[in-house]
Every structure is written in C-alpha cells, then in structure tokens.
Enzyme design. Structure first.
Site, PDB file in Angstrom:
ATOM      1  N   THR A 110      10.513  -6.401  15.518  1.00 38.39           N
ATOM      2  CA  THR A 110      10.996  -7.192  14.386  1.00 38.39           C
ATOM      3  C   THR A 110      12.120  -6.435  13.686  1.00 38.39           C
ATOM      4  O   THR A 110      12.620  -5.428  14.207  1.00 38.39           O
ATOM      5  CB  THR A 110       9.818  -7.467  13.432  1.00 38.39           C
ATOM      6  OG1 THR A 110      10.239  -8.388  12.452  1.00 38.39           O
ATOM      7  CG2 THR A 110       9.327  -6.180  12.745  1.00 38.39           C
ATOM      8  N   TYR A 131      24.363 -11.971  20.966  1.00 36.23           N
ATOM      9  CA  TYR A 131      23.475 -10.798  20.991  1.00 36.23           C
ATOM     10  C   TYR A 131      22.148 -11.161  21.672  1.00 36.23           C
ATOM     11  O   TYR A 131      21.651 -10.433  22.542  1.00 36.23           O
ATOM     12  CB  TYR A 131      23.251 -10.370  19.541  1.00 36.23           C
ATOM     13  CG  TYR A 131      22.293  -9.245  19.305  1.00 36.23           C
ATOM     14  CD1 TYR A 131      22.634  -7.933  19.621  1.00 36.23           C
ATOM     15  CD2 TYR A 131      21.042  -9.473  18.724  1.00 36.23           C
ATOM     16  CE1 TYR A 131      21.759  -6.885  19.367  1.00 36.23           C
ATOM     17  CE2 TYR A 131      20.170  -8.428  18.468  1.00 36.23           C
ATOM     18  CZ  TYR A 131      20.531  -7.136  18.789  1.00 36.23           C
ATOM     19  OH  TYR A 131      19.658  -6.105  18.533  1.00 36.23           O
ATOM     20  N   LYS A 179      20.394  -9.673  25.111  1.00 37.98           N
ATOM     21  CA  LYS A 179      19.056  -9.057  25.115  1.00 37.98           C
ATOM     22  C   LYS A 179      18.124  -9.771  26.105  1.00 37.98           C
ATOM     23  O   LYS A 179      17.307  -9.139  26.780  1.00 37.98           O
ATOM     24  CB  LYS A 179      18.460  -9.095  23.705  1.00 37.98           C
ATOM     25  CG  LYS A 179      19.134  -8.145  22.741  1.00 37.98           C
ATOM     26  CD  LYS A 179      18.766  -6.721  23.076  1.00 37.98           C
ATOM     27  CE  LYS A 179      19.518  -5.718  22.261  1.00 37.98           C
ATOM     28  NZ  LYS A 179      19.306  -4.343  22.723  1.00 37.98           N
ATOM     29  N   ARG A 237      11.112 -12.926   6.192  1.00 39.21           N
ATOM     30  CA  ARG A 237      11.338 -11.940   7.253  1.00 39.21           C
ATOM     31  C   ARG A 237      10.247 -10.866   7.226  1.00 39.21           C
ATOM     32  O   ARG A 237       9.659 -10.589   6.194  1.00 39.21           O
ATOM     33  CB  ARG A 237      12.695 -11.248   7.066  1.00 39.21           C
ATOM     34  CG  ARG A 237      13.903 -12.140   7.286  1.00 39.21           C
ATOM     35  CD  ARG A 237      14.098 -12.470   8.760  1.00 39.21           C
ATOM     36  NE  ARG A 237      15.280 -13.296   8.972  1.00 39.21           N
ATOM     37  CZ  ARG A 237      15.294 -14.622   8.882  1.00 39.21           C
ATOM     38  NH1 ARG A 237      14.200 -15.288   8.597  1.00 39.21           N
ATOM     39  NH2 ARG A 237      16.417 -15.290   9.105  1.00 39.21           N
ATOM     40  N   CYS A 254      15.269 -11.381  17.761  1.00 37.85           N
ATOM     41  CA  CYS A 254      16.355 -12.398  17.787  1.00 37.85           C
ATOM     42  C   CYS A 254      16.362 -13.204  19.074  1.00 37.85           C
ATOM     43  O   CYS A 254      17.054 -14.219  19.155  1.00 37.85           O
ATOM     44  CB  CYS A 254      17.724 -11.735  17.712  1.00 37.85           C
ATOM     45  SG  CYS A 254      18.003 -10.854  16.232  1.00 37.85           S
ATOM     46  N   GLY A 278      16.924   5.353  18.044  1.00 36.47           N
ATOM     47  CA  GLY A 278      16.996   6.535  18.911  1.00 36.47           C
ATOM     48  C   GLY A 278      16.613   7.802  18.162  1.00 36.47           C
ATOM     49  O   GLY A 278      15.845   8.629  18.675  1.00 36.47           O
TER      50      GLY A 278
END
Ligand SMILES: NC(=O)c1ccc[n+]([C@@H]2O[C@H](COP(=O)([O-])OP(=O)(O)OC[C@H]3O[C@@H](n4cnc5c(N)ncnc54)[C@H](OP(=O)(O)O)[C@@H]3O)[C@@H](O)[C@H]2O)c1
Length: 310
Positions: A165, A137, A141, A211, A110, A17
């Site tokens: 990501t 989670y 989503k 990752r 995720c 944000g």
C-alpha cells in the site's frame, strides 16, 4: 538466506531500498550489494548484465523504480512507463540468467482497478479498468508481475511479487510537487510554519478519498518474511488493512507539525481512486503484523525530515 548470502538491493538510496538495507543489517546480513544511481543506470541492459555477471548475487530485492504522486504521474506518463519497464525487465532477466536463487519484486497497490471491491483482494488484479491518472505506472508494474510469473512458469525461477500500500518513512520524497500525499503534506505544513497568520495552504482534491498508510520499516519486515517463507506465483498484498480519509491524515499532520494557520481543499484538482484499502489476510497468515501506528510513524518521520531535509 544465510548470513553469508550475497544480497543485492536495487534502489538502495530510496525509501524502500534503504529500509530493506537497514532491516538486513539489523538481522546480521553483511554481504549487501547495491548499484547507486549515480554510477549505474538500471534502464541500461548492458550495465545491468555486467553487474550481475561480475557480482553473481544470491538474492535480489528489486526496489529500484521511478515513483511519484498524482502530479508527477500525470505530467510524465512516458517516463513512468519507460523507466519502470526497462529497470524491472533488465533486472528480472539478468537475475534469472545469472543463477539468482530468489528475487522479490516490489509492485504497488496502484495495479488494482480504479473501483475495486473493498478491501482489495489479490484476485481483483485485471478485473476492471485502472485509475487513468497513473495507468502508465500501473501497466508497467503489472508487466513486472507477469514477468515474474512467466519466468517461474517457463524457467522455474523463484520470483515473487509484493503489492504494498502507500508507504512512508525516512528517505521519502518530500517534494511538494512530485512526492506522495503524506510526505508532501508534511513538507507543506512544515513550510507553512514560517509564514504569517494570514497564510493559507491549498491542498489537492476535496479530502474525501480514503487511503491506507504503512511505515516503510514494517514493509521491510514483510519483505523479509516473504523472502524467507513465501514461494508462490500469486501476488501478495502488504498493508495495515486500515484506512483514513486524506482530511484525517491532514489533521494528524497539522497536529504533529504544530501548524496553526488556515488550509483549504482545491476540489478542482483530482482526488484519484475514492478508496483503496488492501485485504492483508495472506501476509498476516505468514505471521507478519505491522508494528508502527500512523501517529507514531508520522511523528518519527517528521523528526527525520527536520533533521535530514530542512
Ligand atoms: N513509495 C510508496 O509509497 C510505494 C508504495 C507501493 C510500492 N512502492 C514500490 O516500492 C519500490 C520502491 O519505491 P520507493 O518509494 O522506495 O521509490 P524511491 O524512494 O523513489 O526510490 C527509488 C530508487 O530507485 C533508484 N532508481 C530510479 N531510477 C533508477 C535508474 N534508472 N537507475 C538506477 N537506480 C534508479 C532511485 O535512485 P535515485 O533516488 O538516485 O534516483 C532510488 O534509489 C517501487 O517499485 C515502488 O513501486 C512504493
């Protein structure tokens, strides 16, 4: 969006944000609304409806959420599913009912299966089981994605969903217990600087998972590109398309922080999904490219951390 548009950024104090607000201000947008968590609980439907009724925003960036690393997700699955379902349900519904022109929902990589085909294309959503350590989670989503698609289908509401990501940058959560891997490693290695030469840092897992990391300012630019140029029910991945092992990430952070003592891997702790790199062809076809390399991004994030957190 034009320069007078009323733009509501939910989650204004967070990593994403605050980056979106920085980006909007840098482009000359001044009519930016927010609901600081200290005054507004976005899990509360009455609060959210009242905010929309009074303020009537034109555009919404939905970056408010309960977010955390593997540890936090494993310990508080109820909070992760409840908070995220409530926040996104309240905001998406109120946005539609109050005439918002377009809403951008932040999902996450995720949501994809535990063992996806690499690189992960958007069409792999719901094709096989999720990673269990953060499935509360992820399910929340996925419900957010489906809600955007359903409101578009039934009401013609222009809601889009981005799947970023792993993100990092200023205002990240640097708590070594609840933060994501990159900021936690910065905090751990920085914390280790003040210890004697016999100090050993223990790191979760065996360092082998790979990752992908994207600087949050690049994500904010991608969000702007999508707000301006992407009007589809299809989800869209946001990432670099490149990944590193957690071991390589740790080595980079050791270099940047200047930590000189030992560290070891604790293989009894979960690794999470072995590999998770996104296919980013779709977002790149809109003309967006990441601009901040990993080393440069870690260096500037470490500077921000030293100036603002410790
Ligand atoms: N961080 C990542 O690596 C990453 C990766 C992919 C996608 N995303 C997505 O990006 C979005 C934003 O993530 P982030 O990393 O910016 O998270 P963050 O730094 O934790 O920020 C979350 C924001 O939401 C606010 N918030 C949380 N619960 C609230 C509530 N009940 N009422 C009002 N405000 C509330 C927080 O306020 P307080 O801080 O005051 O609680 C904060 O401003 C999420 O949807 C996340 O899934 C993040």
């Amino acid at each position: 969006m034009d320069s007078n548009s009323k733009i509501y950024v939910a989650g204004n104090t967070g990593l994403v944000g605050s980056a979106i607000i920085r980006m909007l201000k840098s482009k000359g947008y001044t009519n930016i609304l927010s609901t600081p968590h200290s005054n507004w609980d976005l899990r509360n439907q009455e609060d959210v409806n009242r905010f929309f009724r009074i303020n009537k925003p034109d555009y919404v960036f939905l970056a408010a959420a309960k977010v955390g690393g593997i540890g936090a997700n494993s310990e508080q699955p109820a909070d992760f599913i409840y908070d995220n379902l409530m926040i996104q349900t309240n905001i998406i519904d109120a946005a539609y009912r109050n005439g918002v022109k377009k809403l951008l929902f932040l999902g996450s990589s995720c949501i994809y299966p535990k063992l996806p085909e690499i690189p992960i294309t958007e069409d792999q959503l719901l094709t096989s089981p999720l990673e269990p350590s953060n499935d509360s989670y992820a399910i929340a989503k996925i419900a957010g994605v489906k809600m955007c698609q359903a409101y578009r289908k039934q009401y013609g509401f222009n809601a889009i969903a981005l799947m970023p990501t792993n993100l990092y940058g200023p205002k990240d959560n640097f708590d070594i217990n609840s933060g994501h891997v990159l900021p936690s490693l910065i905090a751990k290695f920085h914390g280790g600087l003040s210890h004697s030469e016999h100090y050993i840092i223990n790191l979760w897992g065996d360092g082998s998972p790979k990752r992908e990391f994207l600087h949050v300012d690049d994500l904010a630019e991608a969000a702007y590109t999508c707000m301006e140029n992407y009007d589809s029910e299809e989800i869209i991945n946001i990432g670099t398309g490149e990944d590193v092992t957690i071991k390589e990430l740790a080595e980079t952070i050791v270099k940047v922080t200047g930590y000189q003592n030992y560290y070891q891997w604790d293989a009894s702790k979960p690794n999470g999904t072995p590999r998770k790199v996104l296919n980013v062809d779709k977002i790149k076809s809109l003309g967006w490219e990441p601009k901040i390399g990993l080393l440069e991004g870690i260096e500037s994030t470490y500077e921000w951390y030293k100036e603002n957190v410790v």
